[in-house]
Scaffold this active site. Sequence first.
Site, PDB file in Angstrom:
ATOM      1  CG  MET A  54      -1.897  -1.190   1.184  1.00  0.00           C
ATOM      2  SD  MET A  54      -3.391  -0.914   2.140  1.00  0.00           S
ATOM      3  CE  MET A  54      -2.718  -0.706   3.761  1.00  0.00           C
ATOM      4  CG  HIS A  58       8.598   0.110   6.019  1.00  0.00           C
ATOM      5  ND1 HIS A  58       8.882  -1.241   6.073  1.00  0.00           N
ATOM      6  CD2 HIS A  58       7.258   0.205   6.256  1.00  0.00           C
ATOM      7  CE1 HIS A  58       7.788  -1.918   6.355  1.00  0.00           C
ATOM      8  NE2 HIS A  58       6.775  -1.067   6.460  1.00  0.00           N
ATOM      9  N   GLY A  60      11.160  -2.966   5.342  1.00  0.00           N
ATOM     10  CA  GLY A  60      10.440  -4.251   5.298  1.00  0.00           C
ATOM     11  C   GLY A  60       9.956  -4.555   3.885  1.00  0.00           C
ATOM     12  CG  HIS A  61       6.956  -2.076   2.074  1.00  0.00           C
ATOM     13  ND1 HIS A  61       6.908  -0.961   2.875  1.00  0.00           N
ATOM     14  CD2 HIS A  61       5.716  -2.613   2.123  1.00  0.00           C
ATOM     15  CE1 HIS A  61       5.686  -0.825   3.382  1.00  0.00           C
ATOM     16  NE2 HIS A  61       4.946  -1.817   2.943  1.00  0.00           N
ATOM     17  CD  GLN A  85      -6.126  -3.795   2.668  1.00  0.00           C
ATOM     18  OE1 GLN A  85      -6.105  -4.341   1.564  1.00  0.00           O
ATOM     19  NE2 GLN A  85      -5.063  -3.754   3.445  1.00  0.00           N
ATOM     20  N   GLY A 190       5.002 -10.381   3.793  1.00  0.00           N
ATOM     21  CA  GLY A 190       5.828 -10.294   4.992  1.00  0.00           C
ATOM     22  C   GLY A 190       5.293 -11.167   6.111  1.00  0.00           C
ATOM     23  CG  ASP A 193       1.119  -7.547   7.899  1.00  0.00           C
ATOM     24  OD1 ASP A 193       0.446  -6.849   8.662  1.00  0.00           O
ATOM     25  OD2 ASP A 193       2.099  -7.102   7.275  1.00  0.00           O
ATOM     26  NE  ARG A 230      -2.923   1.505   9.725  1.00  0.00           N
ATOM     27  CZ  ARG A 230      -3.297   0.476   8.949  1.00  0.00           C
ATOM     28  NH1 ARG A 230      -2.573  -0.622   8.906  1.00  0.00           N
ATOM     29  NH2 ARG A 230      -4.403   0.575   8.230  1.00  0.00           N
TER      30      ARG A 230
HETATM   31  P1  AMP Z   1       1.568  -3.030   3.451  1.00  0.00           P
HETATM   32  O1  AMP Z   1       2.068  -1.969   2.550  1.00  0.00           O
HETATM   33  O2  AMP Z   1       1.581  -2.645   4.902  1.00  0.00           O
HETATM   34  O3  AMP Z   1       0.267  -3.621   2.991  1.00  0.00           O
HETATM   35  O4  AMP Z   1       2.621  -4.212   3.361  1.00  0.00           O
HETATM   36  C1  AMP Z   1       2.981  -4.774   2.138  1.00  0.00           C
HETATM   37  C2  AMP Z   1       3.768  -6.024   2.390  1.00  0.00           C
HETATM   38  O5  AMP Z   1       4.942  -5.722   3.137  1.00  0.00           O
HETATM   39  C3  AMP Z   1       2.998  -7.061   3.216  1.00  0.00           C
HETATM   40  O6  AMP Z   1       3.231  -8.352   2.693  1.00  0.00           O
HETATM   41  C4  AMP Z   1       3.579  -6.914   4.578  1.00  0.00           C
HETATM   42  O7  AMP Z   1       3.495  -8.090   5.363  1.00  0.00           O
HETATM   43  C5  AMP Z   1       5.020  -6.585   4.244  1.00  0.00           C
HETATM   44  N1  AMP Z   1       5.657  -5.926   5.382  1.00  0.00           N
HETATM   45  C6  AMP Z   1       5.190  -4.864   6.081  1.00  0.00           C
HETATM   46  N2  AMP Z   1       6.009  -4.572   7.111  1.00  0.00           N
HETATM   47  C7  AMP Z   1       7.026  -5.472   7.051  1.00  0.00           C
HETATM   48  C8  AMP Z   1       8.188  -5.693   7.845  1.00  0.00           C
HETATM   49  N3  AMP Z   1       8.467  -4.948   8.911  1.00  0.00           N
HETATM   50  N4  AMP Z   1       9.016  -6.699   7.500  1.00  0.00           N
HETATM   51  C9  AMP Z   1       8.739  -7.486   6.400  1.00  0.00           C
HETATM   52  N5  AMP Z   1       7.644  -7.321   5.629  1.00  0.00           N
HETATM   53  C10 AMP Z   1       6.801  -6.329   5.945  1.00  0.00           C
END
Ligand code: AMP
Length: 358
Positions: A54, A58, A60-61, A85, A190, A193, A230
């Site tokens: 979304m 960062h 993680g992504h 969602q 990730g 989640d 967030r």
């Molecule tokens: P989001 O943009 O929050 O929907 O996350 C997109 C993808 O990045 C999802 O598969 C998340 O699980 C993954 N993700 C978010 N935060 C992290 C993190 N700290 N470490 C690894 N993957 C992450």
Amino acid sequence: MAFVSRAVRTAWLSPRSCMVSKRRSHVFRSVSELRSHRRDLLLAGKTIGLVPTMGALHAGHLSLVRRAAEENSHVFVSIYINPTQFGQNEDLASYPKTWDSDMALLQDLDASLKESGSGGRVEAVFAPTTKEMYPTVPPDSSLPGKGTFVTITPLAGLLEGRSRPVFFRGVATVCTKLFNIVQPERVYFGQKDVQQSVVIKRLVKDLHMPIDVRIISTERESDGLAMSSRNVYLGERRRAVGVVLSRALRAAETAYKSGIQDRDGILAPAHAVLDSEAALQSRLADDESARFEVDYISLADSDNLEEVQMVKPSQGAVLSGAIKMLPLTTTRTDERLGQGEDKLPVRLIDNIILMPKP
Ligand code: AMP
């Protein structure tokens, strides 16, 4: 970034229709343009790894993108804040949007992938409009709601789903759309989640999608807080206390590693950490404290996320939790506040896999 010309950078930075550059960096807004490009790649024998996000990217992504580039010749990243969602009282309107820095991060990562000379590249970003993603009826996040939805019961109603009843219906629906549009060989999610990862694996299996689901470990800040888009809502005070969730889960993990297998024995140390932090915060003055509520601490089966009373060492389990950082009631002029001035509640989730023991 030196290798990218100004024109190419502009192509990355503008969410316009199908931008093509010398570097084969594309931003697609429409399904048909993406599909036609994807078809060309298929005919050329290329493999696609899709990383759904979304935005507000960062580290993680980026770790997901990096892994996708190791395992595929071409990586597609989707950036789409999916309305279905978000519950009706959730933060859809204020969800962080950082398009320019997202593109800069992907561009830097692509440059370093190019430099390393091995594996794939960041081929395309898919940033559709909502009209493109929901072509017939407007997105609806009410229950039962109008629209074409993918629901996964009872899995989607557990844990996160209890507090966020439409969340996994929205996630499963938008991921089905993305998988149908991109038709990737592999998708990357990730571990952070964890319930989402279980939902996606179930979805792909039950709907016979020819896709490999890859789950990538959680990236954390140096003190253990799981990275999340967030987290920008957390000013320094709430940020410092928010780490309590990962501390609590680690305490439970330590109990499991010491040989304890029963639920109470594993979870008691987690509750002790949370209770003691809550007690500390409640003793502080309003302009010093950061209060939180515990939504759940779970010890569950890794396949169906049903709670377990005893962890079978041969199977392991998933420890997970969610807390809500409450808005600050009184702020000080000398403190650094988060986006939204710490007036929004912030839900933090985290988990640890209790690995099977040999
Ligand atoms: P989001 O943009 O929050 O929907 O996350 C997109 C993808 O990045 C999802 O598969 C998340 O699980 C993954 N993700 C978010 N935060 C992290 C993190 N700290 N470490 C690894 N993957 C992450």
